[in-house]
Motif scaffolding. Sequence first.
Motif, short mmCIF file in Angstrom:
data_model
loop_
_atom_site.label_atom_id
_atom_site.label_comp_id
_atom_site.label_asym_id
_atom_site.label_seq_id
_atom_site.Cartn_x
_atom_site.Cartn_y
_atom_site.Cartn_z
N MET A 381 64.99 -16.63 27.17
CA MET A 381 64.99 -15.17 27.19
C MET A 381 66.13 -14.71 26.30
N HIS A 382 65.82 -13.83 25.36
CA HIS A 382 66.81 -13.39 24.37
C HIS A 382 66.61 -11.92 24.05
N ASN A 383 67.54 -11.36 23.29
CA ASN A 383 67.45 -9.96 22.86
C ASN A 383 67.43 -9.87 21.34
N ALA A 384 66.57 -9.02 20.83
CA ALA A 384 66.44 -8.89 19.38
C ALA A 384 67.71 -8.37 18.72
N ASP A 385 68.53 -7.64 19.49
CA ASP A 385 69.75 -7.08 18.92
C ASP A 385 71.00 -7.83 19.37
N ASP A 386 70.85 -9.08 19.80
CA ASP A 386 72.00 -9.86 20.27
C ASP A 386 72.98 -10.10 19.13
N LEU A 387 74.26 -9.85 19.41
CA LEU A 387 75.32 -9.95 18.40
C LEU A 387 75.51 -11.37 17.89
N ILE A 388 75.10 -12.39 18.66
CA ILE A 388 75.39 -13.77 18.25
C ILE A 388 74.30 -14.35 17.36
N LEU A 389 73.21 -13.63 17.15
CA LEU A 389 72.13 -14.15 16.33
C LEU A 389 72.38 -13.87 14.86
N GLY A 390 71.89 -14.79 14.01
CA GLY A 390 72.02 -14.63 12.58
C GLY A 390 70.66 -14.70 11.92
N PRO A 391 70.62 -14.61 10.59
CA PRO A 391 69.35 -14.67 9.86
C PRO A 391 68.60 -15.97 10.16
N GLY A 392 67.34 -15.85 10.50
CA GLY A 392 66.51 -17.02 10.76
C GLY A 392 66.52 -17.51 12.18
N ASP A 393 67.44 -17.02 13.01
CA ASP A 393 67.55 -17.54 14.38
C ASP A 393 66.33 -17.17 15.23
N ILE A 394 65.90 -15.92 15.14
CA ILE A 394 64.73 -15.52 15.92
C ILE A 394 63.49 -16.26 15.43
N GLY A 395 63.39 -16.47 14.15
CA GLY A 395 62.27 -17.26 13.62
C GLY A 395 62.25 -18.67 14.17
N PHE A 396 63.42 -19.28 14.26
CA PHE A 396 63.51 -20.63 14.84
C PHE A 396 63.05 -20.62 16.29
N LEU A 397 63.50 -19.63 17.06
CA LEU A 397 63.10 -19.56 18.47
C LEU A 397 61.59 -19.39 18.60
N ARG A 398 61.00 -18.57 17.75
CA ARG A 398 59.55 -18.37 17.82
C ARG A 398 58.78 -19.64 17.46
N ARG A 399 59.22 -20.29 16.41
CA ARG A 399 58.52 -21.52 15.99
C ARG A 399 58.67 -22.61 17.04
N THR A 400 59.82 -22.67 17.68
CA THR A 400 60.13 -23.77 18.59
C THR A 400 59.55 -23.55 19.98
N PHE A 401 59.64 -22.34 20.48
CA PHE A 401 59.25 -22.08 21.86
C PHE A 401 57.90 -21.38 22.00
N GLY A 402 57.44 -20.70 20.96
CA GLY A 402 56.16 -20.01 21.05
C GLY A 402 56.16 -19.00 22.19
N GLU A 403 55.16 -19.09 23.06
CA GLU A 403 55.05 -18.14 24.17
C GLU A 403 56.07 -18.39 25.27
N ARG A 404 56.86 -19.46 25.15
CA ARG A 404 57.94 -19.69 26.11
C ARG A 404 59.21 -18.91 25.75
N LEU A 405 59.15 -18.14 24.67
CA LEU A 405 60.23 -17.23 24.30
C LEU A 405 59.85 -15.82 24.76
N THR A 406 60.75 -15.20 25.52
CA THR A 406 60.61 -13.78 25.85
C THR A 406 61.71 -13.05 25.09
#
Length: 432
Positions: A381-406
């Motif tokens: 579970m993550h937030n799209a506006d999280d201060l600790i995320l950088g470029p490509g991080d959300i893409g990695f989470l989507r590719r890796t977890f798929g529907e297990r990412l909220t």
Amino acid sequence: MPRLPLLAALFGGLLFGAPALAADVPLAGYGYPLDNPFEATIASTPPELRPELPSDDDIDQADYDLKLRPEREFELPENFWPVTKLRYRLAEQDGRAPLIFIISGTGASYASGKTEELKRLFYGAGYHVVQLSSPTSYDFMSAASRTATPGLSRQDAEDLYRVMMAVRAQHPKLDVSEFHLTGYSLGALNAAFVSELDERLRSFNFKRVLLLNPPVNLYTSVTNLDRLVQTRVAGIDSSTTYFELVLSKLTRYFEEQGHIDLNDALLYDFQQSGQKLSNEQLAMLIGSSFRFSVSDMAFTADLINRRGLITPPNYPIKEGTSLTPFFKRALQCDFDCYIVEQLMPYWREKYSGGSLPQLVDEVSLYALEGYLKKSPKVAVMHNADDLILGPGDIGFLRRTFGERLTLYPRGGHCGNLNYRVNSDAMLEFFRG
């Protein structure tokens, strides 16, 4: 050429950088009120939007000590006698129940505020709960770490795993039906590595593992937080410090209110007032808090290992010795300084390590990509506006977890963990 301000980059690069998937929570109807990630990170959730949880008086809980005696090459300084045992908290149900381990975030103890809130949530839902300090906290480094050099994720996971097994051994009569695991922020990254370790050792066979706002690239996350300290804040000059500026705002706010009511709603109400902190002031407050955690870690690692970078190696450290001058020196050391001066030299010596990019890959979620892709029990579970995320991080989470990412549209860094919508989703995940 002026550089793009960090605050603008954080606002612009995180919110609208990728298309929505089924796992994304749409903004419409979500209801979390803070659209400013800095405010969310600090002020958290307004009390009226939090779930109803049991009070401490309604929880059967106690603190316990572990004498672990980890094998290591150093002896603790004389003044470390209060932390030769690792303390943790156990909340017990009456009878058979699932047990969940909670790993705290960067520098945080087992009794930190977010860990306590998660304890109340899971205890109220019928779980035994064990609260653990972060491997980056001074008490864990002193009492449970084999190296007192946190930051190598597999090594930190091994230390945590030994602690978990010792906790279970200390309570042989605790009736446990199954084991679960969670952690927030850096504790979420730790939980991922602990889960992968347990996949091989099978001591717990965790049924479900939930990662709450984990760093993807650890170096990116800590660099983002380190840079917040460098934010330029209007009103600060050679005669006015940042803390004086914030104190004056708080004083005026309390004068306007006519009273001081230090409750959970204080920061939220303060940010709705005319004295609210600017984004730059909020950023520096978040960055300063992180810098204190990192400085404490760097200071403790240097002192215990007698590296001589902050405290002279032969300096007599006794119970009454003032450590203030050395901690002031440690405050000049950010996470990059800790990596260069302590973590990388240790990694290269003990593990034949290589370059900084290799270290970053080894300690981040990248190292577990194959395991995380194929493990249905691990979710994020993550937030799209999280201060600790950088470029490509959300893409990695989507590719890796798929529907297990909220992915929630807002909440900053862990600011919405105690929002009732998020709390319900956590419980729903663990209930399966």
